[in-house]
Write a protein that holds these residues in place. Structure first.
Motif, short mmCIF file in Angstrom:
data_model
loop_
_atom_site.label_atom_id
_atom_site.label_comp_id
_atom_site.label_asym_id
_atom_site.label_seq_id
_atom_site.Cartn_x
_atom_site.Cartn_y
_atom_site.Cartn_z
N ARG A 13 -15.56 4.44 -4.38
CA ARG A 13 -14.28 3.73 -4.37
C ARG A 13 -13.84 3.38 -5.78
N ARG A 14 -14.76 2.84 -6.58
CA ARG A 14 -14.40 2.46 -7.95
C ARG A 14 -14.12 3.70 -8.81
N ASN A 16 -12.97 6.59 -7.82
CA ASN A 16 -11.66 7.13 -7.43
C ASN A 16 -10.53 6.24 -7.94
N LYS A 17 -10.74 4.95 -7.93
CA LYS A 17 -9.74 4.02 -8.45
C LYS A 17 -9.53 4.25 -9.94
N TYR A 21 -6.06 5.63 -11.64
CA TYR A 21 -5.44 4.84 -12.70
C TYR A 21 -5.29 5.67 -13.97
#
Length: 59
Positions: A13-14, A16-17, A21
């Motif tokens: 999740r991080r 991909n975030k 960004y």
């Protein structure tokens, strides 16, 4: 300037975030992390500090 390497463990999740960004900002993930580090306040390093300091070559 000498470049250092840092390996990070991130959740999917991080990661991909960060990727999303990075794309939206048109910057590399490295640049995003460097920019964040540059926003951190300077720390006063005293003689009794346990914070590692750079090693100065002797010759």
């Amino acid at each position: 300037m000498k470049k250092n390497r840092l390996d990070l463990r991130l959740s999917d999740r991080r990661m991909n975030k960060l990727r999303l960004y990075s794309v939206n900002q048109d910057k590399s993930m490295t640049r995003i992390i460097e920019d964040f580090i540059d926003t951190l306040p300077e720390q006063d390093i005293g003689k009794n500090s346990t914070t590692p300091q750079p090693v100065k070559p002797t010759a």
